[in-house]
Design a protein around this motif. Structure first.
Motif, mmCIF file in Angstrom:
data_model
loop_
_atom_site.group_PDB
_atom_site.id
_atom_site.type_symbol
_atom_site.label_atom_id
_atom_site.label_comp_id
_atom_site.label_asym_id
_atom_site.label_seq_id
_atom_site.Cartn_x
_atom_site.Cartn_y
_atom_site.Cartn_z
ATOM 1 N N PRO A 97 0.842 -1.208 0.000
ATOM 2 C CA PRO A 97 0.000 0.000 0.000
ATOM 3 C C PRO A 97 0.875 1.256 0.000
ATOM 4 C CG PRO A 97 -0.808 -1.591 1.608
ATOM 5 C CD PRO A 97 0.505 -2.115 1.121
ATOM 6 N N GLY A 98 0.409 2.280 -0.702
ATOM 7 C CA GLY A 98 1.180 3.525 -0.775
ATOM 8 C C GLY A 98 1.009 4.357 0.477
ATOM 9 N N SER A 99 2.124 4.818 1.033
ATOM 10 C CA SER A 99 2.097 5.613 2.267
ATOM 11 C C SER A 99 3.016 6.811 2.122
ATOM 12 C CB SER A 99 2.531 4.757 3.459
ATOM 13 O OG SER A 99 2.539 5.508 4.652
ATOM 14 N N GLN A 133 1.048 3.918 8.851
ATOM 15 C CA GLN A 133 0.860 2.559 8.353
ATOM 16 C C GLN A 133 -0.427 2.512 7.521
ATOM 17 O OE1 GLN A 133 1.200 -0.422 11.484
ATOM 18 N NE2 GLN A 133 2.161 1.097 12.811
ATOM 19 N N VAL A 134 -0.267 2.147 6.249
ATOM 20 C CA VAL A 134 -1.414 2.090 5.328
ATOM 21 C C VAL A 134 -1.680 0.631 4.968
ATOM 22 C CG1 VAL A 134 -2.300 2.770 3.071
ATOM 23 C CG2 VAL A 134 -0.943 4.397 4.428
ATOM 24 N N TYR A 135 -2.961 0.217 5.070
ATOM 25 C CA TYR A 135 -3.376 -1.145 4.742
ATOM 26 C C TYR A 135 -4.354 -1.107 3.567
ATOM 27 C CZ TYR A 135 -1.467 -2.396 9.323
ATOM 28 O OH TYR A 135 -0.636 -2.580 10.394
ATOM 29 N N ASP A 136 -4.427 -2.251 2.845
ATOM 30 C CA ASP A 136 -5.440 -2.359 1.792
ATOM 31 C C ASP A 136 -6.072 -3.742 1.843
ATOM 32 O OD1 ASP A 136 -3.817 -4.231 0.495
ATOM 33 O OD2 ASP A 136 -2.939 -2.757 -0.862
ATOM 34 N N VAL A 137 -6.972 -4.007 0.938
ATOM 35 C CA VAL A 137 -7.690 -5.284 0.898
ATOM 36 C C VAL A 137 -7.404 -6.016 -0.416
ATOM 37 C CG1 VAL A 137 -9.512 -4.543 2.469
ATOM 38 C CG2 VAL A 137 -9.739 -4.078 0.023
ATOM 39 N N LEU A 138 -6.255 -5.721 -1.029
ATOM 40 C CA LEU A 138 -5.938 -6.304 -2.332
ATOM 41 C C LEU A 138 -5.136 -7.590 -2.220
ATOM 42 C CD1 LEU A 138 -4.987 -3.025 -4.242
ATOM 43 C CD2 LEU A 138 -7.197 -4.209 -4.159
ATOM 44 N N GLY A 139 -4.700 -7.925 -1.007
ATOM 45 C CA GLY A 139 -3.990 -9.184 -0.834
ATOM 46 C C GLY A 139 -2.649 -9.064 -0.149
ATOM 47 N N LYS A 183 0.776 -6.838 4.540
ATOM 48 C CA LYS A 183 1.634 -5.936 5.299
ATOM 49 C C LYS A 183 1.318 -4.484 4.962
ATOM 50 C CE LYS A 183 5.424 -9.289 5.354
ATOM 51 N NZ LYS A 183 6.838 -9.523 4.984
ATOM 52 N N PRO A 184 1.594 -3.574 5.897
ATOM 53 C CA PRO A 184 1.309 -2.161 5.636
ATOM 54 C C PRO A 184 2.427 -1.480 4.862
ATOM 55 C CG PRO A 184 2.142 -2.409 7.861
ATOM 56 C CD PRO A 184 2.040 -3.808 7.287
ATOM 57 N N GLY A 185 2.056 -0.452 4.117
ATOM 58 C CA GLY A 185 3.039 0.469 3.580
ATOM 59 C C GLY A 185 3.403 1.476 4.653
#
Length: 479
Positions: free
Chosen positions: A233-235, A289-295, A298-300
């Motif tokens: 994820p982009g942070s 810390q940036v999270y996503d739901v794409l798979g 781990k956070p960016g």
């Protein structure tokens, strides 16, 4: 020859001499069960009656009369040692396998079917089913046995593992299951070793399918596993910033993801939004810390540093007194920038130490604003009493050290640039206090309260023109 307790062990002397030749030998075989374990032969033998490590000593004498001694350790075993290259192995039913054993003596293998050269240490076997082969080693009547299990399969089992998703640039260890002995993976470019069972993969494409071949002898099978990569994820936590003590910073994050968490969460208005307010009391690094739901599980991560300047302690100087037309040097401290208000009677109001000159008597109050380049600031005040008189030093005629007011006996300079000394004496003429620059007496001597009564004082100072002013007198201490 021999190493078994049932057999005699042969010893050979290999002595070489530069001068003369070996002519006498004395062997001590280190047999703890007897005192007759001695021989004078060059190459004797000895049969031990117990097992264990024995220390053998040899003394050799030449025909020139030179002597030397050597010692060695030998191990006497209860049975000959068999060394096997492996004790359990796996082959395919169409394979032939060479068994490997080593030791002193004669070898024989059982069972005597589907085997070539069974009376050698290295026979060839080609069983169709799992077979346990027993090897016998006979060393002059000392016998030892051991076994080798040869497991036989008709085909190779293999499961490359479930397909999975990882974060791009992360490593992943491939973990196939099955009974294969040797493995080959392709494509090899993103593997640390394509010829091991569990290589570490670092795929760079969005999707990579790894094919694996597992082999047992001449039998083999293949399977594959697909690894999908998802970028982190982009942070972007924004630029570092500087704030004043007890001030607040606006964080400005940006993300490519679905949720955000700031750490530490203390001193933040809301740790789960992109632009929280931060109010730390000390310099703090906030990690976004940036999270996503794409798979990607781990956070960016990105970090912003909020630098907190220390508190500004403004000090305009102690209240003081001067006379009309006496130049007074003000001295403020606390930071880099200064601004005095009002500017009246000052030669300059935006410097640290302006000079004030008053043409009329009265009380003047100045406020100094002390600030840093980031405009962190504080203020302080100084009161200046201006007298329409000549420079002088005024001293009270009484003081009460145990009260809340008038509890320190000290001179009051007017138009005085420096106090040289201020001294107090008791009735006996003993000096009980001495100070300079306006310090005062608290009514104690050597830590003890002094009695009520009359005391003598003397003071000397210099006015702003350099003239010396000396005065003396008495005062009354009242408790």
């Amino acid at each position: 020859v021999g190493s078994c307790v049932l057999n005699a062990i042969s010893f050979n002397d290999t002595t070489k001499s530069t001068y003369g030749a070996a002519s006498k030998w004395t062997w001590n075989f280190g047999d703890e069960t007897t005192t007759t374990d001695i021989s004078t032969q060059q190459n004797p033998s000895w049969k031990y009656s117990t097992i264990g490590t024995k220390t053998v000593e040899l003394i050799v004498e030449s025909n020139k009369g030179c002597r030397d001694t050597v010692a060695l350790s030998i191990e006497v075993k209860d049975k000959p040692l068999i060394a096997l290259a492996f004790k359990d192995t796996l082959i395919c039913s169409i394979d032939t396998l060479q068994l490997n054993a080593s030791g002193l003596g004669n070898f024989s293998w059982q069972p005597n079917s589907r085997i070539i050269n069974p009376n050698t240490p290295n026979p060839l076997v080609y069983p169709l089913v799992t077979t346990k082969y027993e090897v016998t080693l006979d060393e002059f009547g000392c016998v030892n046995k051991d076994t080798v299990t040869v497991r036989v399969v008709d085909f190779v089992t293999l499961n490359a593992g479930p397909d999975s998703t990882i974060c791009l640039t992360d490593p992943v260890t491939l973990r196939p299951s099955g009974d294969g002995l040797y493995f080959t993976w392709t494509p090899a470019a993103t593997l640390n070793n394509p010829n091991i069972k569990n290589p570490v993969a670092r795929p760079v494409a969005a999707t990579t399918t790894y094919n694996v071949t597992a082999r047992i002898g001449k039998c083999n099978t293949t399977d594959d596993i697909t690894i999908r990569t998802v970028p982190y994820p982009g942070s972007n936590a924004g630029p570092d910033t500087v704030i004043c003590y007890r001030d607040t910073a606006q964080l400005n994050g940006a993300m490519i993801g679905s949720s955000v968490i700031w750490t530490p969460g203390t001193a933040l208005s809301n740790r789960n939004i992109l632009d929280p307010l931060a109010y730390p009391l000390r310099t703090t690094s906030y990690v976004m810390q940036v999270y996503d739901v794409l798979g990607c599980p781990k956070p960016g991560l990105d970090t912003v540093v909020v630098t907190v300047r220390p508190p500004v302690i403004a000090f305009a100087g102690n209240d003081t007194s001067v006379v009309v037309n006496q130049p007074l040097q003000l001295r403020a401290t606390g930071a880099q920038n200064y601004l005095w208000t009002p500017p009246t009677n000052l030669n300059q109001n935006n410097i640290q130490s302006p000079v004030a000159v008053f043409s009329t008597s009265g009380v003047y109050t100045y406020i100094v604003r002390v600030s840093t380049p980031e405009d962190c600031f504080n203020v302080d005040t100084i009161n200046i009493k201006v007298f329409q008189t000549a420079p002088d030093i005024f001293v009270p005629n009484a003081f009460t050290p145990d009260k809340t007011q008038n509890n320190l006996f000290r001179p009051i300079p007017v138009g005085i640039s420096r106090i040289d000394f201020f001294r107090v004496y008791n009735r006996l003429g003993n000096l009980i206090f001495s100070g300079t620059d306006g310090s005062g007496w608290d009514g104690r001597y050597a830590g003890k309260k002094q009695d009520t009564g009359t005391y003598v004082w003397v003071v000397q100072g210099r006015d702003f023109t350099g003239k010396t002013i000396f005065k003396k007198g008495t005062m009354v201490l009242i408790r």
